[in-house]
Design a protein around this motif. Structure first.
Motif, PDB file in Angstrom:
ATOM      1  N   LEU A   1      -7.071  35.628 -26.590  1.00 41.16           N
ATOM      2  CA  LEU A   1      -7.931  36.352 -27.515  1.00 41.16           C
ATOM      3  C   LEU A   1      -7.773  35.838 -28.942  1.00 41.16           C
ATOM      4  O   LEU A   1      -8.673  35.962 -29.766  1.00 41.16           O
ATOM      5  N   ALA A   2      -6.594  35.260 -29.223  1.00 40.56           N
ATOM      6  CA  ALA A   2      -6.354  34.717 -30.552  1.00 40.56           C
ATOM      7  C   ALA A   2      -6.936  33.321 -30.720  1.00 40.56           C
ATOM      8  O   ALA A   2      -7.095  32.838 -31.837  1.00 40.56           O
ATOM      9  N   LEU A   3      -7.237  32.662 -29.588  1.00 39.00           N
ATOM     10  CA  LEU A   3      -7.838  31.329 -29.653  1.00 39.00           C
ATOM     11  C   LEU A   3      -9.308  31.490 -29.993  1.00 39.00           C
ATOM     12  O   LEU A   3     -10.153  31.689 -29.117  1.00 39.00           O
ATOM     13  N   ALA A   4      -9.632  31.405 -31.245  1.00 38.34           N
ATOM     14  CA  ALA A   4     -10.965  31.758 -31.723  1.00 38.34           C
ATOM     15  C   ALA A   4     -12.022  30.728 -31.372  1.00 38.34           C
ATOM     16  O   ALA A   4     -13.198  31.047 -31.239  1.00 38.34           O
ATOM     17  N   GLN A   5     -11.618  29.453 -31.237  1.00 36.76           N
ATOM     18  CA  GLN A   5     -12.609  28.412 -30.974  1.00 36.76           C
ATOM     19  C   GLN A   5     -13.286  28.627 -29.630  1.00 36.76           C
ATOM     20  O   GLN A   5     -12.644  28.984 -28.642  1.00 36.76           O
ATOM     21  N   GLN A   6     -14.577  28.396 -29.586  1.00 35.96           N
ATOM     22  CA  GLN A   6     -15.316  28.535 -28.348  1.00 35.96           C
ATOM     23  C   GLN A   6     -14.858  27.517 -27.304  1.00 35.96           C
ATOM     24  O   GLN A   6     -15.021  27.725 -26.115  1.00 35.96           O
ATOM     25  N   ASN A   7     -14.316  26.392 -27.747  1.00 33.09           N
ATOM     26  CA  ASN A   7     -13.869  25.364 -26.806  1.00 33.09           C
ATOM     27  C   ASN A   7     -12.354  25.358 -26.661  1.00 33.09           C
ATOM     28  O   ASN A   7     -11.749  24.325 -26.402  1.00 33.09           O
ATOM     29  N   SER A   8     -11.726  26.520 -26.836  1.00 31.11           N
ATOM     30  CA  SER A   8     -10.277  26.615 -26.667  1.00 31.11           C
ATOM     31  C   SER A   8      -9.935  26.542 -25.176  1.00 31.11           C
ATOM     32  O   SER A   8     -10.780  26.725 -24.302  1.00 31.11           O
ATOM     33  N   ILE A   9      -8.644  26.295 -24.903  1.00 30.74           N
ATOM     34  CA  ILE A   9      -8.199  26.038 -23.533  1.00 30.74           C
ATOM     35  C   ILE A   9      -7.026  26.943 -23.194  1.00 30.74           C
ATOM     36  O   ILE A   9      -6.082  27.085 -23.978  1.00 30.74           O
ATOM     37  N   LEU A  10      -7.069  27.544 -22.000  1.00 31.60           N
ATOM     38  CA  LEU A  10      -5.977  28.365 -21.505  1.00 31.60           C
ATOM     39  C   LEU A  10      -5.471  27.748 -20.211  1.00 31.60           C
ATOM     40  O   LEU A  10      -6.222  27.573 -19.250  1.00 31.60           O
ATOM     41  N   LEU A  11      -4.173  27.380 -20.187  1.00 33.02           N
ATOM     42  CA  LEU A  11      -3.543  26.763 -19.029  1.00 33.02           C
ATOM     43  C   LEU A  11      -2.647  27.791 -18.344  1.00 33.02           C
ATOM     44  O   LEU A  11      -1.798  28.407 -18.991  1.00 33.02           O
TER      45      LEU A  11
ATOM     46  N   ALA B   1      -7.619  41.262  -9.410  1.00 35.52           N
ATOM     47  CA  ALA B   1      -7.943  41.786 -10.738  1.00 35.52           C
ATOM     48  C   ALA B   1      -7.715  40.717 -11.808  1.00 35.52           C
ATOM     49  O   ALA B   1      -8.537  40.550 -12.727  1.00 35.52           O
ATOM     50  N   LEU B   2      -6.615  39.959 -11.683  1.00 36.25           N
ATOM     51  CA  LEU B   2      -6.344  38.929 -12.679  1.00 36.25           C
ATOM     52  C   LEU B   2      -7.293  37.743 -12.540  1.00 36.25           C
ATOM     53  O   LEU B   2      -7.718  37.170 -13.544  1.00 36.25           O
ATOM     54  N   MET B   3      -7.647  37.389 -11.314  1.00 38.54           N
ATOM     55  CA  MET B   3      -8.602  36.298 -11.137  1.00 38.54           C
ATOM     56  C   MET B   3      -9.951  36.668 -11.771  1.00 38.54           C
ATOM     57  O   MET B   3     -10.611  35.834 -12.398  1.00 38.54           O
ATOM     58  N   GLU B   4     -10.363  37.917 -11.621  1.00 37.00           N
ATOM     59  CA  GLU B   4     -11.596  38.381 -12.261  1.00 37.00           C
ATOM     60  C   GLU B   4     -11.463  38.340 -13.783  1.00 37.00           C
ATOM     61  O   GLU B   4     -12.410  37.991 -14.494  1.00 37.00           O
ATOM     62  N   LEU B   5     -10.283  38.689 -14.273  1.00 40.33           N
ATOM     63  CA  LEU B   5     -10.030  38.665 -15.709  1.00 40.33           C
ATOM     64  C   LEU B   5     -10.137  37.241 -16.252  1.00 40.33           C
ATOM     65  O   LEU B   5     -10.782  36.992 -17.278  1.00 40.33           O
ATOM     66  N   PHE B   6      -9.539  36.283 -15.563  1.00 40.43           N
ATOM     67  CA  PHE B   6      -9.612  34.886 -16.001  1.00 40.43           C
ATOM     68  C   PHE B   6     -11.047  34.379 -15.947  1.00 40.43           C
ATOM     69  O   PHE B   6     -11.492  33.654 -16.840  1.00 40.43           O
ATOM     70  N   ALA B   7     -11.766  34.765 -14.899  1.00 42.57           N
ATOM     71  CA  ALA B   7     -13.160  34.349 -14.769  1.00 42.57           C
ATOM     72  C   ALA B   7     -14.005  34.915 -15.908  1.00 42.57           C
ATOM     73  O   ALA B   7     -14.889  34.236 -16.440  1.00 42.57           O
ATOM     74  N   GLU B   8     -13.710  36.156 -16.303  1.00 39.85           N
ATOM     75  CA  GLU B   8     -14.452  36.770 -17.402  1.00 39.85           C
ATOM     76  C   GLU B   8     -14.120  36.087 -18.722  1.00 39.85           C
ATOM     77  O   GLU B   8     -15.000  35.893 -19.574  1.00 39.85           O
ATOM     78  N   LEU B   9     -12.864  35.706 -18.932  1.00 36.22           N
ATOM     79  CA  LEU B   9     -12.501  34.954 -20.130  1.00 36.22           C
ATOM     80  C   LEU B   9     -13.296  33.655 -20.210  1.00 36.22           C
ATOM     81  O   LEU B   9     -13.729  33.233 -21.280  1.00 36.22           O
ATOM     82  N   ASN B  10     -13.480  33.041 -19.066  1.00 34.91           N
ATOM     83  CA  ASN B  10     -14.244  31.799 -19.014  1.00 34.91           C
ATOM     84  C   ASN B  10     -15.729  32.049 -19.268  1.00 34.91           C
ATOM     85  O   ASN B  10     -16.362  31.350 -20.064  1.00 34.91           O
ATOM     86  N   ARG B  11     -16.270  33.069 -18.620  1.00 35.11           N
ATOM     87  CA  ARG B  11     -17.715  33.322 -18.714  1.00 35.11           C
ATOM     88  C   ARG B  11     -18.124  33.818 -20.095  1.00 35.11           C
ATOM     89  O   ARG B  11     -19.030  33.268 -20.718  1.00 35.11           O
ATOM     90  N   SER B  12     -17.459  34.870 -20.562  1.00 29.30           N
ATOM     91  CA  SER B  12     -17.920  35.525 -21.776  1.00 29.30           C
ATOM     92  C   SER B  12     -17.352  34.906 -23.041  1.00 29.30           C
ATOM     93  O   SER B  12     -17.981  34.928 -24.092  1.00 29.30           O
ATOM     94  N   GLY B  13     -16.145  34.355 -22.944  1.00 30.75           N
ATOM     95  CA  GLY B  13     -15.511  33.819 -24.138  1.00 30.75           C
ATOM     96  C   GLY B  13     -15.747  32.343 -24.354  1.00 30.75           C
ATOM     97  O   GLY B  13     -15.365  31.805 -25.400  1.00 30.75           O
TER      98      GLY B  13
END
Length: 270
Positions: A148-158, A173-185
């Motif tokens: 959430l702190a990675l403000a850039q639209q092209n930030s990367i989460l490993l 639940a966590l897989m859905e959460l990661f997918a939502e981070l990818n989709r919406s963020g």
């Protein structure tokens, strides 16, 4: 890629698609975590380079890398006595200056991360008092606060095996959460997973590794085939459409297992 003199992978060439949910799968000790650590700059390749936004990641300042990229390692070390809230709060630290104070936005992000991972009621508990699954969710919450702190639209989460120790409900639940981070963020998410069907369902881009090399990469529907799974994992598999999303669903069996015997065993057991 190598640890000291032990070579883990050779001739690796991989592109992580921008804005995609990429999943890396493969047998144990095939180099998945090593690849992720190399992408995050925790390891330096003996030859070649890792490029982040077109620049050699080794040439960038640590502070600059931290504003683009966040990592949840496989075996994170928990500081003794730290509470869940304090651990999750550390996800905000790389994006604060020496003079900056804890803000309402920081508080909001941490509370959101705790709620999203089902950890709100455990916020005041010491992390080392939690079960393995709860502890893993605390670390995922910290990674989410970081994301959430990675403000850039092209930030990367490993994410290195983020669903370890979790029951099936929390895994999904966590897989859905990661997918939502990818989709919406708009964030690029790269995860090492052991569950092939989680990879097939959630990945837009799949990387398959074996013995330190890339065996295949591309959309799951193109990559996951019975011959590939036999070659890489040594399993019999049938690929059928996933009734939830139409993608590939892997049904596995044991090689050489006598199906007639298996049916008889089921009948006898019943």
């Amino acid at each position: 890629m190598a640890y000291e003199r032990r070579v883990i992978g050779r001739d690796l060439s991989v592109d992580i698609p921008d804005g995609e949910f990429t999943v890396i799968i493969g047998p144990n000790a095939c180099g998945k975590s090593t690849l992720l650590r190399t992408l995050s700059r925790l390891l330096t390749p003996i030859e070649g380079a890792v490029h982040l936004d077109g620049r050699d990641i080794a040439s960038l300042r640590t502070k600059d890398v931290a504003t683009w990229l966040g990592l949840l390692p496989q075996s994170a070390l928990t500081p003794p006595g730290i509470t869940v809230f304090d651990l999750v709060s550390r996800g905000r630290y790389p994006h604060q200056s020496v003079l900056s104070r804890w803000s309402t936005d920081d508080e909001r992000s941490v509370r959101h991360a705790l709620a999203s991972t089902g950890m709100t009621e455990l916020a005041d508990r010491a992390v080392d008092e939690l079960s393995g699954g709860q502890r893993q969710r605390a670390w995922v919450a910290m990674a989410l606060a970081l994301a959430l702190a990675l403000a850039q639209q092209n930030s990367i989460l490993l994410l290195d095996e983020p669903t370890t120790f979790l029951d099936i409900s929390h895994q999904l639940a966590l897989m859905e959460l990661f997918a939502e981070l990818n989709r919406s963020g708009g964030r690029t998410v790269v995860a090492v997973l052991h569950d092939i069907n989680h990879a097939a369902r959630y990945a837009g881009h799949l990387i398959v590794m074996s013995e330190g090399r890339i065996v295949a990469q591309g959309p799951p529907a193109d990559v996951l085939t019975a011959p590939l799974l036999a070659e890489v994992f040594g399993i019999e598999a049938v690929i059928i459409p996933d009734p939830l999303n139409g993608g590939p669903l892997v049904v596995t069996g044991y090689p050489g297992r006598d199906r007639a015997t298996t049916t008889h065993e089921r009948t006898a057991t019943a």
